[in-house]
Design a protein around this motif. Structure first.
Motif, PDB file in Angstrom:
ATOM      1  N   GLU A 278      53.118  49.101  83.830  1.00 26.06           N
ATOM      2  CA  GLU A 278      52.445  48.811  82.781  1.00 26.06           C
ATOM      3  C   GLU A 278      51.547  47.366  82.652  1.00 26.06           C
ATOM      4  O   GLU A 278      52.183  46.338  82.996  1.00 26.06           O
ATOM      5  CB  GLU A 278      53.196  49.127  81.421  1.00 26.06           C
ATOM      6  N   VAL A 279      50.423  47.486  82.107  1.00 24.91           N
ATOM      7  CA  VAL A 279      49.794  46.308  81.961  1.00 24.91           C
ATOM      8  C   VAL A 279      48.958  46.316  80.535  1.00 24.91           C
ATOM      9  O   VAL A 279      48.550  47.458  80.102  1.00 24.91           O
ATOM     10  CB  VAL A 279      48.440  46.129  83.019  1.00 24.91           C
ATOM     11  N   VAL A 280      48.861  45.113  79.856  1.00 24.98           N
ATOM     12  CA  VAL A 280      48.091  45.073  78.595  1.00 24.98           C
ATOM     13  C   VAL A 280      46.868  44.085  79.022  1.00 24.98           C
ATOM     14  O   VAL A 280      47.176  43.172  79.594  1.00 24.98           O
ATOM     15  CB  VAL A 280      48.715  44.629  77.414  1.00 24.98           C
ATOM     16  N   VAL A 281      45.523  44.504  78.652  1.00 19.50           N
ATOM     17  CA  VAL A 281      44.553  43.556  78.948  1.00 19.50           C
ATOM     18  C   VAL A 281      43.751  43.242  77.440  1.00 19.50           C
ATOM     19  O   VAL A 281      43.540  44.124  76.994  1.00 19.50           O
ATOM     20  CB  VAL A 281      43.632  44.021  79.844  1.00 19.50           C
ATOM     21  N   ALA A 282      43.807  42.169  77.147  1.00 23.69           N
ATOM     22  CA  ALA A 282      42.788  41.703  76.118  1.00 23.69           C
ATOM     23  C   ALA A 282      41.402  41.066  76.541  1.00 23.69           C
ATOM     24  O   ALA A 282      41.379  40.363  77.556  1.00 23.69           O
ATOM     25  CB  ALA A 282      43.599  40.424  75.318  1.00 23.69           C
TER      26      ALA A 282
ATOM     27  N   HIS B 272      45.875  49.240  76.644  1.00 25.38           N
ATOM     28  CA  HIS B 272      47.149  49.453  77.182  1.00 25.38           C
ATOM     29  C   HIS B 272      47.166  50.274  78.287  1.00 25.38           C
ATOM     30  O   HIS B 272      46.874  51.525  78.236  1.00 25.38           O
ATOM     31  CB  HIS B 272      48.116  49.853  76.124  1.00 25.38           C
ATOM     32  N   THR B 273      47.343  49.756  79.467  1.00 25.67           N
ATOM     33  CA  THR B 273      46.888  50.598  80.842  1.00 25.67           C
ATOM     34  C   THR B 273      48.175  50.498  81.630  1.00 25.67           C
ATOM     35  O   THR B 273      49.231  49.901  81.408  1.00 25.67           O
ATOM     36  CB  THR B 273      45.573  50.312  81.428  1.00 25.67           C
ATOM     37  N   LYS B 274      47.774  50.561  82.937  1.00 19.89           N
ATOM     38  CA  LYS B 274      48.658  50.503  84.209  1.00 19.89           C
ATOM     39  C   LYS B 274      47.861  50.368  85.305  1.00 19.89           C
ATOM     40  O   LYS B 274      46.569  50.268  85.344  1.00 19.89           O
ATOM     41  CB  LYS B 274      49.651  51.585  84.208  1.00 19.89           C
TER      42      LYS B 274
END
Length: 301
Positions: free
Chosen positions: A168-172, A288-290
């Motif tokens: 999982e990855v969160v990107v701002a 909220h991605t991956k």
């Protein structure tokens, strides 16, 4: 085949200590690229996120340059219509120009059945990147084409290494402008031996962590950059504040590419709180991605 539509994903380059080498494909956001055979010449239309900032002149558009070069090299007699729907904001640090150039290379290969390898597609896509970066640049186009985690370990000849990963990855995406030119100019011309040893060690740790499927180690090493982040963080107001506030909620956080995008490896169950902090400081779009698998075909006919 007369027409093909693909989605070409956002990517995150550098990932801390892997400056100009490491890249990671994301599942979203993404651009949608449609290529169609036409009577002659190359035409380009752009809509979506930041479309008004993107030139439609073939020689100034990353996708246009890629299509032009492939047409020339393979002596293709037909024209090509390029339709770009931007889902990745230009100047975001998320490989917006790379998504267009990589998507164009991939789509041309399918549309004209050219049988190009992934490495050859990266070569063509990097030609498009020369429009925005000033030279053929592969650290964003490589993960867009290969998916997962990539390393550009050589340019002459081009060599790309690939590791499929899934987390999982969160990107701002703060509402801040950071030009690639400024982000490069702010970096030092030389670094100390100690900084070099530190970054090589952290980069090695990141690669080891992927084979061990140790996301905690990946994030911890990703935050160990002592060369690029200290300078580029000056261009992103609020970055150090966010980093301090979420340090116990994440495995890792760093600047994505030249910024202002920020990539975060969240701890389990902490995403809601991370989003709250990001909203408090930046009130910006958050994904909220991956990790993604690279360019995908949506339609062909």
């Amino acid at each position: 085949m007369e027409k093909i539509k693909v989605i070409s994903p956002a990517t995150s380059a550098n990932l801390g200590p892997g400056y100009d080498i490491f890249g990671l494909a994301l599942s979203e956001p993404y651009d949608t690229i449609t290529l169609s055979r036409s009577g002659g010449g190359i035409s380009i239309s752009v809509k979506g996120e930041g479309a008004n900032k993107i030139p439609t002149d073939v020689d100034k558009n990353t996708a246009g340059v890629v299509v032009r070069e492939i047409i020339k090299d393979f002596n293709i007699k037909e024209g090509v219509k390029i339709e770009i729907e931007k889902g990745i904001r230009p100047g975001s640090g998320l490989g917006s120009s790379a998504a267009s150039s990589a998507g164009a290379a991939f789509a041309m290969n399918e549309l004209f059945n050219l049988n190009l390898s992934k490495l050859e597609l990266v070569k063509y896509a990097s030609l498009g990147e020369s429009i925005s970066a000033g030279f053929p640049h592969a650290d964003n186009v490589a993960p867009a084409i290969y998916g997962g985690f990539t390393m550009v370990v050589n340019y002459n000849p081009l060599e790309v290494l690939h590791i499929p990963v899934d987390f999982e990855v969160v990107v701002a995406l703060p509402d801040i402008e950071v030009s690639t030119k400024k982000a490069r100019e702010i970096l030092p011309d030389s670094i100390s031996l100690r900084s070099m040893v530190n970054n090589v060690g952290k980069a090695c740790g990141m690669i080891y962590s992927l084979f061990k499927k140790d996301v905690e180690l990946f994030g911890r090493c990703m935050m160990g950059d002592s060369v690029v982040e200290p300078y580029r963080s000056q261009l992103i107001p609020g970055y150090l504040e966010v980093k301090e506030k979420i340090k116990d909620l994440v495995y890792g956080i760093t600047i994505s590419g030249s910024g202002p995008g920020v990539i975060i490896i969240p701890k389990e169950g902490k995403i809601s709180r991370i989003k709250e902090v990001l909203d408090e400081v930046w009130a910006c779009p958050v994904y909220h991605t991956k990790v993604g698998t690279g360019i995908q075909i949506l339609e062909r006919n």
